[in-house]
Scaffold this motif. Sequence first.
Motif, PDB file in Angstrom:
ATOM      1  N   ILE A   1      -7.459 -87.464 -17.890  1.00 26.64           N
ATOM      2  CA  ILE A   1      -6.307 -88.261 -18.301  1.00 26.64           C
ATOM      3  C   ILE A   1      -5.238 -87.405 -18.980  1.00 26.64           C
ATOM      4  O   ILE A   1      -4.038 -87.608 -18.782  1.00 26.64           O
ATOM      5  N   ILE A   2      -5.674 -86.432 -19.778  1.00 25.21           N
ATOM      6  CA  ILE A   2      -4.713 -85.624 -20.544  1.00 25.21           C
ATOM      7  C   ILE A   2      -4.347 -84.310 -19.843  1.00 25.21           C
ATOM      8  O   ILE A   2      -3.722 -83.449 -20.442  1.00 25.21           O
ATOM      9  N   MET A   3      -4.731 -84.187 -18.580  1.00 25.08           N
ATOM     10  CA  MET A   3      -4.505 -82.927 -17.868  1.00 25.08           C
ATOM     11  C   MET A   3      -3.027 -82.528 -17.847  1.00 25.08           C
ATOM     12  O   MET A   3      -2.672 -81.383 -18.107  1.00 25.08           O
ATOM     13  N   GLU A   4      -2.146 -83.486 -17.529  1.00 25.00           N
ATOM     14  CA  GLU A   4      -0.720 -83.178 -17.465  1.00 25.00           C
ATOM     15  C   GLU A   4      -0.159 -82.859 -18.855  1.00 25.00           C
ATOM     16  O   GLU A   4       0.676 -81.971 -19.017  1.00 25.00           O
ATOM     17  N   ALA A   5      -0.620 -83.600 -19.850  1.00 19.73           N
ATOM     18  CA  ALA A   5      -0.140 -83.367 -21.214  1.00 19.73           C
ATOM     19  C   ALA A   5      -0.511 -81.975 -21.699  1.00 19.73           C
ATOM     20  O   ALA A   5       0.259 -81.330 -22.433  1.00 19.73           O
ATOM     21  N   ARG A   6      -1.651 -81.466 -21.274  1.00 21.32           N
ATOM     22  CA  ARG A   6      -2.123 -80.159 -21.733  1.00 21.32           C
ATOM     23  C   ARG A   6      -1.276 -79.005 -21.196  1.00 21.32           C
ATOM     24  O   ARG A   6      -1.387 -77.883 -21.677  1.00 21.32           O
ATOM     25  N   LYS A   7      -0.444 -79.282 -20.225  1.00 19.54           N
ATOM     26  CA  LYS A   7       0.429 -78.242 -19.679  1.00 19.54           C
ATOM     27  C   LYS A   7       1.702 -78.077 -20.509  1.00 19.54           C
ATOM     28  O   LYS A   7       2.484 -77.156 -20.261  1.00 19.54           O
ATOM     29  N   LYS A   8       1.891 -78.950 -21.491  1.00 19.83           N
ATOM     30  CA  LYS A   8       3.138 -78.961 -22.255  1.00 19.83           C
ATOM     31  C   LYS A   8       2.968 -78.258 -23.602  1.00 19.83           C
ATOM     32  O   LYS A   8       1.844 -77.969 -24.024  1.00 19.83           O
ATOM     33  N   PRO A   9       4.072 -77.979 -24.308  1.00 16.54           N
ATOM     34  CA  PRO A   9       3.985 -77.343 -25.635  1.00 16.54           C
ATOM     35  C   PRO A   9       3.093 -78.157 -26.563  1.00 16.54           C
ATOM     36  O   PRO A   9       2.936 -79.383 -26.401  1.00 16.54           O
ATOM     37  N   LEU A  10       2.536 -77.506 -27.563  1.00 18.14           N
ATOM     38  CA  LEU A  10       1.517 -78.087 -28.435  1.00 18.14           C
ATOM     39  C   LEU A  10       1.916 -79.442 -29.021  1.00 18.14           C
ATOM     40  O   LEU A  10       1.199 -80.434 -28.868  1.00 18.14           O
ATOM     41  N   LEU A  11       3.054 -79.513 -29.702  1.00 12.93           N
ATOM     42  CA  LEU A  11       3.446 -80.768 -30.350  1.00 12.93           C
ATOM     43  C   LEU A  11       3.727 -81.870 -29.329  1.00 12.93           C
ATOM     44  O   LEU A  11       3.376 -83.036 -29.555  1.00 12.93           O
ATOM     45  N   THR A  12       4.340 -81.510 -28.219  1.00  8.37           N
ATOM     46  CA  THR A  12       4.609 -82.489 -27.164  1.00  8.37           C
ATOM     47  C   THR A  12       3.297 -83.015 -26.592  1.00  8.37           C
ATOM     48  O   THR A  12       3.142 -84.219 -26.343  1.00  8.37           O
ATOM     49  N   MET A  13       2.344 -82.124 -26.389  1.00  3.42           N
ATOM     50  CA  MET A  13       1.036 -82.513 -25.876  1.00  3.42           C
ATOM     51  C   MET A  13       0.351 -83.508 -26.804  1.00  3.42           C
ATOM     52  O   MET A  13      -0.125 -84.568 -26.379  1.00  3.42           O
TER      53      MET A  13
ATOM     54  N   ARG B   1      -1.285 -89.043 -28.357  1.00  2.00           N
ATOM     55  CA  ARG B   1      -1.231 -90.101 -29.376  1.00  2.00           C
ATOM     56  C   ARG B   1      -0.646 -91.387 -28.787  1.00  2.00           C
ATOM     57  O   ARG B   1      -1.194 -92.476 -28.988  1.00  2.00           O
ATOM     58  N   LEU B   2       0.450 -91.277 -28.063  1.00  5.94           N
ATOM     59  CA  LEU B   2       1.093 -92.458 -27.476  1.00  5.94           C
ATOM     60  C   LEU B   2       0.188 -93.114 -26.435  1.00  5.94           C
ATOM     61  O   LEU B   2       0.109 -94.346 -26.357  1.00  5.94           O
ATOM     62  N   TYR B   3      -0.484 -92.275 -25.640  1.00  3.96           N
ATOM     63  CA  TYR B   3      -1.403 -92.825 -24.637  1.00  3.96           C
ATOM     64  C   TYR B   3      -2.517 -93.623 -25.306  1.00  3.96           C
ATOM     65  O   TYR B   3      -2.864 -94.728 -24.863  1.00  3.96           O
TER      66      TYR B   3
END
Length: 216
Positions: free
Chosen positions: A158-170, A175-177
Amino acid sequence: MLTAIGRDANNQVYPIAWGVVDIENKPNWKWFLELIDDDLGLDGGRGMCVISDQHKGLLEAAKEILPFVEHRQCARHIYANFRKVYSGVEFKNMFWAAAKSTVEGEFKLNMQKINQISPAAYEHLMGKEPKSWCRAFFGSGLACEAVENGMAECFNAIIMEARKKPLLTMLEEIRLYMMERFFNLKGTAEKWESQVCPGAIKKMEKFAQYIRSWIQ
């Protein structure tokens, strides 16, 4: 990323905690487990089980922070290494039959079938501490029959795409998900007519079908 994923009362994935560290080692796992233990009051892990890929750092940290927890190996991880040498549908079916055996006699019978085809495959699996990945040897009273940590894999997917982004954005996306997920699950639960979760009812109905053919 270190994660702790559990199951809710409806047998669904329930992310408990996650954190970002520079490396996966004992000090970082100890820090992570200390925070969870302090927040949830885990009482040394009594009445709990942890399923993992047996990373040495996690094992050693758990011994100190959660000394009473039942630590299981992920059978999917065991099989992933097993099939590198012993591949094929037959070995796959026999391995999972052994892992999901509910009594020791059934486990021995399934392992004997593997031994008849390949003594080397039998020795390979017996060397992987079967008591930590076969259901027949799990402690009673834990209400968890799982032999693999698919829950953690679901969260990772589920968080695969988020993990590609900068730390705080990830972290913000995760958190929002999670906020949205909990809100939606709460809305769904409010529509249930029974006080018992549908997932539990479905399991009991399945057990009832098996019980009909049991002989004492």
